[in-house]
Design an enzyme around this catalytic site. Sequence first.
Site: not given
Length: 439
Positions: A324-326, A329, A429
């Site tokens: 999720e998010c970080g 990435m 995501t």
Amino acid sequence: MTPGLVISGAASGVGKTTFTLGLMAALRAREMAVQPFKCGPDYIDPAFHTVAAGRASLNLDGWAMAPAQILDLADREADIAVAEGSMGLFDGVAQPGETGVGASGDIAALMGWPVVLVIDVTGQAQSAAAVAQGLAQFREDAQVAGVVLNKVASPRHEALVRAGFAQAAIPVLGALPRQAGIELPSRHLGLVQAEETGDLESLLAKAGNVVAAHCDLDAIVAAARAGQRKPAVHRLTPPPGMRIALARDAAFSFVYPHLIEGWRAAGATILPFSPLADEGPDDSADCCWLPGGYPELHAGRLAANATLRAGIGRFAQTRPVHGECGGYMALGAGLIDAQGQRHAMLGLLGLETSFAKRKMNLGYRLARLSAPIPGHAVGARLRGHEFHYATILSQPDAPLAEVCDANGAGVAQTGSWRKAAGGGQVSGTFFHFIAEASL
């Protein structure tokens, strides 16, 4: 239900968090059991609440969570519940979600908890009462119990402000001086994380002493009320696996406590590991979950961790990995930091992101899955929240979901996924999952 209060204001930046932490610390010093909550989607404030109150703080979100879930999460044995609001008391999105528009006032109305308004009186005197009076009269189902004045400049200033509130018949429950000396450090996503704040216990003790000295704690406690509604049974969110390898350190710390609690209630075992310490996921786990956080602040260190890279690469060949998010990435091919340097990430997805080209992405998200993620099948509708400054340079893998914002407008950040040769799947995501959608 435990008697409670919602701490709110007319806007962000009025001192809600500082007062809330001081109140929790002051009540805890009285040996009261304080149950903290945060209204809306926030990771950082609840971590501070947890230290101040000595109990895990939970999020209560009116847009993403159904009433039954909010009531169930709020049903905690304690002497008092203290819920810190977000933004202004009635600030939210235009289109309602599961319970409301995501405003703190929605939680106050549902729970029957009165509101204590924190009013920044900088540059104001009697006019501050007019602002509070407007908030008190805006919705009949959200009761304002009184106000705490913040950033009072002098005894004369306080007297003038109090005169206005006497005229408006709104109780003043405290007055905090302008130079209280209890500001918390911040960075681009809000406050610096609790675990990174030096001498936090001392800072919270000071905040508690300031609140105790300048506020009427007896009146604040007496203002708390218990709602009349009983908790309703809601369906627990299915865990992503029964043995969950969960990344957990300073780079990956943004995971909602209610999700962890729900996973454990369903019988799942959490197996934490630290990517920053060059640890891979536990090989006995049946799925791996990388939460959000601040990978951009640790990109060089993550890029150098060969044990992490090899371990999560082997894991992903046969089992699902989700970020999720970080965490998303970090699963990608590369991340460009704020100084413009590219760092190779885990390479399990093709995602390339950059913090050199900053762009704020903020808001609620409703996603319909085009591919499964751990715990949720194709077609599942998930409610969540996105908040980051990363720019997508390349996202070559298959879209994970159809994503829209709270108004139904499509969002380009669809997430992505790919299958591994050994049957595993990697997905990610930019939005943080909060709850399944029922509406």
